[in-house]
Write an enzyme that holds these catalytic residues in place. Structure first.
Site, PDB file in Angstrom:
ATOM      1  N   SER A  33       7.410  -5.720  -1.380  1.00 36.22           N
ATOM      2  CA  SER A  33       7.118  -5.029  -2.631  1.00 36.22           C
ATOM      3  C   SER A  33       7.824  -5.681  -3.799  1.00 36.22           C
ATOM      4  O   SER A  33       9.013  -6.003  -3.702  1.00 36.22           O
ATOM      5  CB  SER A  33       7.564  -3.561  -2.542  1.00 36.22           C
ATOM      6  OG  SER A  33       6.972  -2.921  -1.446  1.00 36.22           O
ATOM      7  N   ASN A  36      11.704  -4.655  -5.507  1.00 38.31           N
ATOM      8  CA  ASN A  36      12.520  -4.039  -4.462  1.00 38.31           C
ATOM      9  C   ASN A  36      13.620  -5.020  -4.084  1.00 38.31           C
ATOM     10  O   ASN A  36      13.357  -6.066  -3.487  1.00 38.31           O
ATOM     11  CB  ASN A  36      11.648  -3.702  -3.249  1.00 38.31           C
ATOM     12  CG  ASN A  36      12.377  -2.876  -2.213  1.00 38.31           C
ATOM     13  OD1 ASN A  36      13.586  -2.991  -2.062  1.00 38.31           O
ATOM     14  ND2 ASN A  36      11.642  -2.050  -1.496  1.00 38.31           N
ATOM     15  N   TYR A 174      -1.942   2.847  -5.605  1.00 37.97           N
ATOM     16  CA  TYR A 174      -1.036   1.783  -5.151  1.00 37.97           C
ATOM     17  C   TYR A 174      -0.925   1.808  -3.632  1.00 37.97           C
ATOM     18  O   TYR A 174      -1.039   0.772  -2.964  1.00 37.97           O
ATOM     19  CB  TYR A 174       0.331   1.977  -5.799  1.00 37.97           C
ATOM     20  CG  TYR A 174       1.350   0.916  -5.446  1.00 37.97           C
ATOM     21  CD1 TYR A 174       1.551  -0.196  -6.264  1.00 37.97           C
ATOM     22  CD2 TYR A 174       2.126   1.021  -4.297  1.00 37.97           C
ATOM     23  CE1 TYR A 174       2.479  -1.165  -5.941  1.00 37.97           C
ATOM     24  CE2 TYR A 174       3.056   0.055  -3.964  1.00 37.97           C
ATOM     25  CZ  TYR A 174       3.242  -1.036  -4.794  1.00 37.97           C
ATOM     26  OH  TYR A 174       4.163  -1.992  -4.452  1.00 37.97           O
ATOM     27  N   ALA A 177      -4.120   0.818  -1.590  1.00 31.58           N
ATOM     28  CA  ALA A 177      -4.359  -0.627  -1.511  1.00 31.58           C
ATOM     29  C   ALA A 177      -3.603  -1.248  -0.343  1.00 31.58           C
ATOM     30  O   ALA A 177      -4.043  -2.267   0.222  1.00 31.58           O
ATOM     31  CB  ALA A 177      -3.953  -1.293  -2.823  1.00 31.58           C
ATOM     32  N   GLU A 178      -2.467  -0.655   0.045  1.00 34.01           N
ATOM     33  CA  GLU A 178      -1.649  -1.199   1.134  1.00 34.01           C
ATOM     34  C   GLU A 178      -2.001  -0.602   2.492  1.00 34.01           C
ATOM     35  O   GLU A 178      -1.839  -1.260   3.530  1.00 34.01           O
ATOM     36  CB  GLU A 178      -0.170  -0.928   0.850  1.00 34.01           C
ATOM     37  CG  GLU A 178       0.382  -1.617  -0.379  1.00 34.01           C
ATOM     38  CD  GLU A 178       1.870  -1.348  -0.555  1.00 34.01           C
ATOM     39  OE1 GLU A 178       2.311  -0.221  -0.243  1.00 34.01           O
ATOM     40  OE2 GLU A 178       2.584  -2.259  -0.977  1.00 34.01           O
ATOM     41  N   TYR A 198       8.501  -2.758   8.687  1.00 33.37           N
ATOM     42  CA  TYR A 198       9.137  -2.383   7.421  1.00 33.37           C
ATOM     43  C   TYR A 198      10.543  -1.917   7.744  1.00 33.37           C
ATOM     44  O   TYR A 198      10.850  -1.556   8.885  1.00 33.37           O
ATOM     45  CB  TYR A 198       8.334  -1.287   6.713  1.00 33.37           C
ATOM     46  CG  TYR A 198       8.599  -1.217   5.222  1.00 33.37           C
ATOM     47  CD1 TYR A 198       8.387  -2.327   4.407  1.00 33.37           C
ATOM     48  CD2 TYR A 198       9.063  -0.049   4.632  1.00 33.37           C
ATOM     49  CE1 TYR A 198       8.631  -2.261   3.038  1.00 33.37           C
ATOM     50  CE2 TYR A 198       9.305   0.025   3.276  1.00 33.37           C
ATOM     51  CZ  TYR A 198       9.097  -1.087   2.482  1.00 33.37           C
ATOM     52  OH  TYR A 198       9.347  -1.024   1.133  1.00 33.37           O
TER      53      TYR A 198
END
Length: 261
Positions: A33, A36, A174, A177-178, A198
């Site tokens: 991201s 970040n 947002y 889209a991921e 992640y």
């Protein structure tokens, strides 16, 4: 069950099936991201070195869609938001490339792409439409997305105020889209199986991987928390588009909520 991958990272697959997919070692997707501070070039270097020891194919995908809208929704002028978004996305790409360059000769194939590059992919398009559909029709999925949005941007909302409908809509766009990559990366990238990695547990993990109906991750899609092995600080799932915010890995007693793998 925690898997200690090496001295640098530990891996927490969400379910037993996720662990099996991890063990297959076909593919890992690392989402990065902008804004970040967790994703320094040094962290990218270590992630690349870690990933290529276990997976045949590695993809770094960085978010570049709706970033300007996120900045605008939380106080930037439209012009400043556009400039800041462009600066952040260029910076995150540079950090990834620098980190990969410093990681040494790769032991597996590594690709680096912007999220926007997949907008013409028909499988991604279909999954994106499904995500938007469930946002409108599935109360449990929408609630998970709302919780995820508050995790991301709660610190940006003034004390005593609630997130506005416009801000929530931008957050949804947002995330939408991921999310195709958390639902079915193997179909998007034509891989046998894939692990979405992640460094913190995402609020939507239970919805996509644990419930019996609605929008579900594909059978060959896994999810795992991959965090620095030595880090033991409080969980802070900060905004992915929040310049200057430090996003730490979860601790043993945090809301990581791990499951036996």
């Amino acid at each position: 069950m925690t898997i200690t991958a090496d001295a640098s990272f530990e891996v927490l697959p969400f379910t037993r099936a996720c662990r099996h997919i991890w063990e297959d070692g076909d593919h890992v997707l690392i989402g990065v991201s902008p804004g970040n501070s967790y994703f320094t070039s040094e962290r990218i270097t270590r992630l690349a070195q870690w990933a290529t020891t276990h997976f045949a194919q590695v993809d770094f995908v960085y978010a570049d869609l709706h970033v300007d809208r996120m900045f605008a929704a939380f106080g930037y002028t439209r012009e400043h938001a556009h400039k800041r978004a462009a600066k952040e996305t260029k910076a995150v790409r540079r950090r990834i490339l620098k980190g990969l360059e410093e990681s040494g000769p790769p032991r597996a194939d590594i690709r680096v792409r912007a999220l926007s590059k997949f907008q013409s992919n028909p499988v991604y398009q279909l999954l994106h439409r499904r995500v938007l559909h469930f946002l409108e029709t599935d109360a449990e999925f929408r609630k998970g997305c709302e919780q995820m949005a508050l995790h991301f941007v709660g610190s940006k909302v003034p004390e005593g105020e609630s997130i506005t409908d416009d801000q929530l809509r931008v957050c949804f766009d947002y995330m939408a889209a991921e999310l195709p990559f958390f639902v079915d990366t193997p179909s998007i990238l034509d891989e046998p199986s894939s692990v979405a990695a992640y460094h913190v547990r995402m609020p939507l993990t239970d919805v996509l991987f644990a419930r019996g109906g609605g929008l579900r991750a594909a059978r060959n899609q896994a999810c795992a928390v991959v965090r620095p092995e030595a880090v033991r600080r409080p969980h802070d799932a900060g905004a992915p588009v929040d310049p200057g915010h430090s996003d730490h890995a979860p601790t043993e007693g945090s809301t990581d909520g791990r499951r036996a793998a």
